[in-house]
Design a protein around this motif. Structure first.
Motif, PDB file in Angstrom:
ATOM      1  N   MET A 138       0.738  -1.384  -0.052  1.00  0.00           N
ATOM      2  CA  MET A 138      -0.235  -0.253   0.205  1.00  0.00           C
ATOM      3  C   MET A 138       1.078   1.052  -0.160  1.00  0.00           C
ATOM      4  O   MET A 138       1.602   1.045   1.019  1.00  0.00           O
ATOM      5  N   LEU A 178      -0.721   6.913   2.123  1.00  0.00           N
ATOM      6  CA  LEU A 178      -2.238   8.455   1.817  1.00  0.00           C
ATOM      7  C   LEU A 178      -1.735   9.717   2.450  1.00  0.00           C
ATOM      8  O   LEU A 178      -0.945  10.434   2.967  1.00  0.00           O
ATOM      9  N   GLU A 233      -4.026   7.660  -2.669  1.00  0.00           N
ATOM     10  CA  GLU A 233      -2.828   7.299  -2.497  1.00  0.00           C
ATOM     11  C   GLU A 233      -1.971   6.858  -4.301  1.00  0.00           C
ATOM     12  O   GLU A 233      -2.396   8.154  -4.856  1.00  0.00           O
ATOM     13  N   VAL A 289      -8.896   7.180  -2.488  1.00  0.00           N
ATOM     14  CA  VAL A 289      -9.341   6.674  -1.796  1.00  0.00           C
ATOM     15  C   VAL A 289     -10.255   6.391  -0.993  1.00  0.00           C
ATOM     16  O   VAL A 289     -11.654   6.050  -0.250  1.00  0.00           O
ATOM     17  N   SER A 313     -12.636   1.002  -2.997  1.00  0.00           N
ATOM     18  CA  SER A 313     -11.496   1.213  -1.630  1.00  0.00           C
ATOM     19  C   SER A 313     -12.115   0.018  -0.688  1.00  0.00           C
ATOM     20  O   SER A 313     -11.438  -0.327   0.141  1.00  0.00           O
ATOM     21  N   ARG A 334      -9.925  -3.565   1.928  1.00  0.00           N
ATOM     22  CA  ARG A 334      -8.431  -3.295   1.450  1.00  0.00           C
ATOM     23  C   ARG A 334      -7.685  -2.768   2.675  1.00  0.00           C
ATOM     24  O   ARG A 334      -6.700  -2.496   2.998  1.00  0.00           O
ATOM     25  N   LEU A 366      -8.135   0.162   4.316  1.00  0.00           N
ATOM     26  CA  LEU A 366      -7.131   1.555   4.430  1.00  0.00           C
ATOM     27  C   LEU A 366      -7.989   2.421   5.540  1.00  0.00           C
ATOM     28  O   LEU A 366      -7.769   3.469   5.189  1.00  0.00           O
TER      29      LEU A 366
END
Length: 153
Positions: free
Chosen positions: A1, A4, A61, A66, A89, A92, A94
């Motif tokens: 990943m 962010l 990202e 996202v 998203s 995942r 996140l």
């Protein structure tokens, strides 16, 4: 990943934000569950962007946006948070990173002592997200929403 990064939303984000807002799962967890049309959304977005008491962030990202985090000032140093993940998203892992990036951005640009979250009683995933992020129950549930609170040093 990839890492962010949050940025302030702009008018150019209107259609993306509207698509995320009108997603059925997003509407189910919202205080207002109806479909919003573009004209109403643009009016709302322009009001948010012009308000000194509201912050609307798009979190991305490397591959693109996202999610979004909105903060509404309730009192000096006190903000209410709202988070929406892009439908693509979800799943995942996140959400916690999106929330943390939004909180980081807000604390670097505004006075923050308390952040509040209203979580629909049926939204166990959102409640778990906020609890894992340091929020605790702060008031009895009302109108189907739990209130969680995070106090910042």
């Amino acid at each position: 990943m990839s890492p962010l990064a949050a940025r302030e939303a702009t008018d150019a984000d209107a259609e993306l934000l509207l698509a995320w807002r009108n997603d059925p799962r997003t509407r189910q967890a919202s205080r207002s569950s109806g479909v919003i049309d573009l004209a109403d959304h643009l009016r709302w977005l322009r009001g948010v962007l012009a308000s000194p008491d509201r912050v609307l962030l798009v979190v991305s990202e490397d591959a693109g946006p996202v999610g979004t985090v909105r903060f509404d000032r309730e009192a000096p140093g006190e903000w209410e948070v709202s988070i929406t993940l892009a439908p693509e998203s979800r799943g995942r892992g996140l959400s916690r990173a999106v929330l943390a990036e939004g909180e980081r951005w807000l604390s670097e640009s505004h006075e923050v002592h308390v952040v509040l979250a209203a979580v629909h009683e049926d939204n166990a995933a959102s409640a778990a997200l906020f609890e894992r992020s340091g929020y605790v129950e702060s008031a009895p549930a009302e109108d189907g929403f739990r209130w969680l609170r995070k106090t910042r040093g």
